[in-house]
Enzyme design. Structure first.
Site, PDB file in Angstrom:
ATOM      1  N   GLY A  10       8.301  73.714 -33.570  1.00  0.00           N
ATOM      2  CA  GLY A  10       7.527  73.633 -32.319  1.00  0.00           C
ATOM      3  C   GLY A  10       8.144  72.589 -31.401  1.00  0.00           C
ATOM      4  N   GLY A  13       7.731  72.267 -27.349  1.00  0.00           N
ATOM      5  CA  GLY A  13       6.411  72.049 -26.763  1.00  0.00           C
ATOM      6  C   GLY A  13       6.249  70.672 -26.150  1.00  0.00           C
ATOM      7  N   GLN A  14       5.002  70.384 -25.720  1.00  0.00           N
ATOM      8  CA  GLN A  14       4.749  69.130 -24.994  1.00  0.00           C
ATOM      9  C   GLN A  14       5.141  67.906 -25.823  1.00  0.00           C
ATOM     10  OE1 GLN A  14       0.647  68.074 -24.121  1.00  0.00           O
ATOM     11  NE2 GLN A  14       1.256  66.647 -22.515  1.00  0.00           N
ATOM     12  N   ASP A  36      11.956  76.378 -32.760  1.00  0.00           N
ATOM     13  CA  ASP A  36      10.790  76.894 -32.038  1.00  0.00           C
ATOM     14  C   ASP A  36      10.879  78.406 -32.010  1.00  0.00           C
ATOM     15  OD1 ASP A  36       8.812  77.450 -29.738  1.00  0.00           O
ATOM     16  OD2 ASP A  36       8.765  75.261 -29.825  1.00  0.00           O
ATOM     17  N   ARG A  38      10.013  79.973 -29.162  1.00  0.00           N
ATOM     18  CA  ARG A  38      10.556  80.231 -27.819  1.00  0.00           C
ATOM     19  C   ARG A  38      11.919  79.554 -27.689  1.00  0.00           C
ATOM     20  NH1 ARG A  38       7.157  76.423 -23.551  1.00  0.00           N
ATOM     21  NH2 ARG A  38       5.935  75.299 -25.085  1.00  0.00           N
ATOM     22  N   ASP A  54      10.304  81.188 -36.699  1.00  0.00           N
ATOM     23  CA  ASP A  54       8.870  81.476 -36.665  1.00  0.00           C
ATOM     24  C   ASP A  54       8.258  80.857 -37.914  1.00  0.00           C
ATOM     25  OD1 ASP A  54       6.330  82.474 -36.675  1.00  0.00           O
ATOM     26  OD2 ASP A  54       6.905  84.577 -36.420  1.00  0.00           O
ATOM     27  N   TYR A 144     -10.191  75.961 -32.854  1.00  0.00           N
ATOM     28  CA  TYR A 144      -9.121  74.966 -32.962  1.00  0.00           C
ATOM     29  C   TYR A 144      -9.593  73.778 -33.830  1.00  0.00           C
ATOM     30  CZ  TYR A 144      -5.832  71.368 -31.170  1.00  0.00           C
ATOM     31  OH  TYR A 144      -4.898  70.373 -31.027  1.00  0.00           O
ATOM     32  N   LYS A 148      -8.217  72.548 -37.441  1.00  0.00           N
ATOM     33  CA  LYS A 148      -7.678  71.199 -37.652  1.00  0.00           C
ATOM     34  C   LYS A 148      -8.417  70.505 -38.808  1.00  0.00           C
ATOM     35  CE  LYS A 148      -4.376  70.849 -34.591  1.00  0.00           C
ATOM     36  NZ  LYS A 148      -2.973  70.836 -35.023  1.00  0.00           N
TER      37      LYS A 148
HETATM   38  N1  LIG Z   1      -0.941  67.956 -26.508  1.00  0.00           N
HETATM   39  C1  LIG Z   1      -2.104  67.439 -26.846  1.00  0.00           C
HETATM   40  O1  LIG Z   1      -2.823  66.901 -26.007  1.00  0.00           O
HETATM   41  C2  LIG Z   1      -2.530  67.477 -28.305  1.00  0.00           C
HETATM   42  C3  LIG Z   1      -3.717  66.806 -28.662  1.00  0.00           C
HETATM   43  C4  LIG Z   1      -4.126  66.854 -29.987  1.00  0.00           C
HETATM   44  C5  LIG Z   1      -3.349  67.499 -30.953  1.00  0.00           C
HETATM   45  N2  LIG Z   1      -2.187  68.135 -30.578  1.00  0.00           N
HETATM   46  C6  LIG Z   1      -1.422  68.829 -31.617  1.00  0.00           C
HETATM   47  O2  LIG Z   1      -0.052  68.478 -31.552  1.00  0.00           O
HETATM   48  C7  LIG Z   1       0.752  69.610 -31.922  1.00  0.00           C
HETATM   49  C8  LIG Z   1       1.764  69.919 -30.837  1.00  0.00           C
HETATM   50  O3  LIG Z   1       1.053  70.143 -29.643  1.00  0.00           O
HETATM   51  P1  LIG Z   1       1.766  70.407 -28.230  1.00  0.00           P
HETATM   52  O4  LIG Z   1       0.853  69.882 -27.202  1.00  0.00           O
HETATM   53  O5  LIG Z   1       3.167  69.965 -28.279  1.00  0.00           O
HETATM   54  O6  LIG Z   1       1.681  72.006 -28.200  1.00  0.00           O
HETATM   55  P2  LIG Z   1       2.560  73.033 -27.327  1.00  0.00           P
HETATM   56  O7  LIG Z   1       1.775  74.274 -27.210  1.00  0.00           O
HETATM   57  O8  LIG Z   1       3.068  72.367 -26.095  1.00  0.00           O
HETATM   58  O9  LIG Z   1       3.801  73.273 -28.295  1.00  0.00           O
HETATM   59  C9  LIG Z   1       3.719  74.030 -29.461  1.00  0.00           C
HETATM   60  C10 LIG Z   1       5.058  74.699 -29.683  1.00  0.00           C
HETATM   61  O10 LIG Z   1       4.979  75.513 -30.868  1.00  0.00           O
HETATM   62  C11 LIG Z   1       5.693  76.704 -30.628  1.00  0.00           C
HETATM   63  N3  LIG Z   1       5.217  77.763 -31.515  1.00  0.00           N
HETATM   64  C12 LIG Z   1       4.115  78.532 -31.382  1.00  0.00           C
HETATM   65  N4  LIG Z   1       4.029  79.416 -32.386  1.00  0.00           N
HETATM   66  C13 LIG Z   1       5.100  79.215 -33.173  1.00  0.00           C
HETATM   67  C14 LIG Z   1       5.580  79.821 -34.356  1.00  0.00           C
HETATM   68  N5  LIG Z   1       4.924  80.838 -34.931  1.00  0.00           N
HETATM   69  N6  LIG Z   1       6.730  79.359 -34.920  1.00  0.00           N
HETATM   70  C15 LIG Z   1       7.410  78.338 -34.331  1.00  0.00           C
HETATM   71  N7  LIG Z   1       7.006  77.728 -33.203  1.00  0.00           N
HETATM   72  C16 LIG Z   1       5.875  78.175 -32.629  1.00  0.00           C
HETATM   73  C17 LIG Z   1       5.453  77.033 -29.163  1.00  0.00           C
HETATM   74  O11 LIG Z   1       6.466  77.903 -28.656  1.00  0.00           O
HETATM   75  C18 LIG Z   1       5.471  75.643 -28.533  1.00  0.00           C
HETATM   76  O12 LIG Z   1       6.757  75.310 -28.046  1.00  0.00           O
HETATM   77  C19 LIG Z   1      -0.231  70.752 -32.216  1.00  0.00           C
HETATM   78  O13 LIG Z   1      -0.524  70.783 -33.591  1.00  0.00           O
HETATM   79  C20 LIG Z   1      -1.456  70.335 -31.460  1.00  0.00           C
HETATM   80  O14 LIG Z   1      -2.609  70.891 -32.023  1.00  0.00           O
HETATM   81  C21 LIG Z   1      -1.776  68.150 -29.269  1.00  0.00           C
END
Ligand SMILES: NC(=O)c1ccc[n+]([C@@H]2O[C@H](COP(=O)([O-])OP(=O)(O)OC[C@H]3O[C@@H](n4cnc5c(N)ncnc54)[C@H](O)[C@@H]3O)[C@@H](O)[C@H]2O)c1
Length: 322
Positions: A10, A13-14, A36, A38, A54, A144, A148
């Site tokens: 992943g 992602g953010q 990732d 994507r 994946d 969600y 978690k």
């Molecule tokens: N951003 C927040 O504010 C926040 C807050 C609390 C917890 N989290 C947790 O932190 C983690 C990362 O969050 P984020 O904000 O970076 O999420 P995001 O959605 O920005 O990134 C997630 C990434 O996972 C990838 N992904 C999705 N399905 C996939 C798969 N089957 N195989 C491989 N990759 C896959 C997506 O393409 C994406 O790039 C998550 O577990 C989220 O629950 C985030």
């Protein structure tokens, strides 16, 4: 430290982008494999190895783990709170099966450590709203949050039953300027900066007095790395640690932004995300993380706002409106 080889799942992602870059600085570019579903995020391009993966394909994940001599996995792939409510079955499936795949492989390949983030979304309306403690009533109302909470207990189970050294943080809403947020209830706190800079106006999907726990990305990355670098015997929580950064409402962040952008205005059009936000605590007690591994946040609302406004690049403004 050089013997470790890390797989970030992943990574586009953010959190993944910034965490991958931080880990590459610590462990060496070649020792951190980004992956990732994507395409590789442009900020990662040319900074180290990338594989398309994946997390639901356990066999492929297992093959990559062995082929790349992986010793640690950071699992960030998930469906977040707001997107999860639109497709509960998919959120449950990805958030649970993805974690179980990683935990199983960590057990079989005797990986040295696993990181998996939980969220303040584990808490629900029956949890205390202010300074929500580490251990309290936990009755989440989103799919969600349910995923978690269940995930936290799978981590705890794999640690106690199989000795998998899996560590976790309950992140609050994360604010960052490098990569876009992925469909959470706290995304407004990122969007507001882009809209303020581009249009001097923002229509917020939460009510003006909705207080939520938040954290600036540099603090979140540092928390993650400090937890992962802490000696094993310091880790007393094997579900997931509360960590706190700051708490504010849309009205408060708007007036902080107005100090730098005087004509900025905000209006409110709450949608389905208001109900999710109302079910979460307004602030978090992180005394256990402070005691166990020395957690201390650095950014408050004023410092975070200053830093966001300085760092949002004009080119990124276009991206948010795609
Ligand atoms: N951003 C927040 O504010 C926040 C807050 C609390 C917890 N989290 C947790 O932190 C983690 C990362 O969050 P984020 O904000 O970076 O999420 P995001 O959605 O920005 O990134 C997630 C990434 O996972 C990838 N992904 C999705 N399905 C996939 C798969 N089957 N195989 C491989 N990759 C896959 C997506 O393409 C994406 O790039 C998550 O577990 C989220 O629950 C985030």
């Amino acid at each position: 430290m050089t013997k470790e080889k890390i797989l970030v799942i992943g990574a586009s992602g953010q959190i993944g982008v910034e965490l991958t870059l931080a880990l590459r600085k610590m462990y060496g570019d070649a020792n951190v494999v980004a992956s990732d579903l994507r395409e590789e995020n442009e900020l990662l391009r040319g900074t180290g190895p990338y594989v398309s993966l994946d997390v639901m394909n356990k066999e492929m994940l297992h093959v990559q783990t062995i082929r790349q001599n992986i010793t640690q996995i950071y699992l960030l792939a998930a469906i977040l709170s707001a997107t999860g409510e639109k497709n509960p079955a998919l959120a449950w499936h990805l958030n649970m099966q993805g974690l179980l795949n990683v935990l199983d492989i960590a057990k079989e390949e005797k990986l040295s450590k696993v990181y998996w983030p939980s969220s303040i979304a584990v808490f629900g309306p029956s949890s205390p709203t202010t300074n929500c403690p580490q251990q309290t009533i936990i009755e989440p109302i989103t799919v969600y949050g349910i995923s978690k909470f269940a995930g936290e207990f799978w981590c705890n189970y794999y640690f106690h039953r199989f000795g998998v050294d899996v560590r976790s943080i309950r992140y609050p809403g994360l604010i960052s300027y490098k990569s876009a947020p992925g469909g959470g209830t706290t995304d407004y706190a990122v969007e507001i900066f882009h809209e303020a800079l581009e249009h001097k106006h923002y229509t917020c999907f939460l009510e003006k007095d909705t207080y939520l726990p938040m954290m600036y990305m540099p603090d979140a990355i540092r928390a993650t790395i400090e937890l992962m670098e802490a000696p094993k015997e310091k880790i007393s929580v094997r579900t997931s640690y509360n960590v706190s950064g700051m708490s504010f409402s849309p009205e408060e962040i708007a007036s902080e932004i107005r100090k730098s952008i005087p004509g900025f205005t905000i209006s409110y059009a709450p949608d389905y995300r208001q109900k999710i936000a109302n079910s979460w605590p307004q602030s978090i007690d992180d005394s256990v993380a402070r005691k166990d591994w020395g957690w201390r946040p650095e950014y408050d609302l004023a410092e975070m706002t200053r830093d966001m406004l300085v760092n949002i690049e004009p080119s990124s403004l276009a991206d948010t409106h795609k």
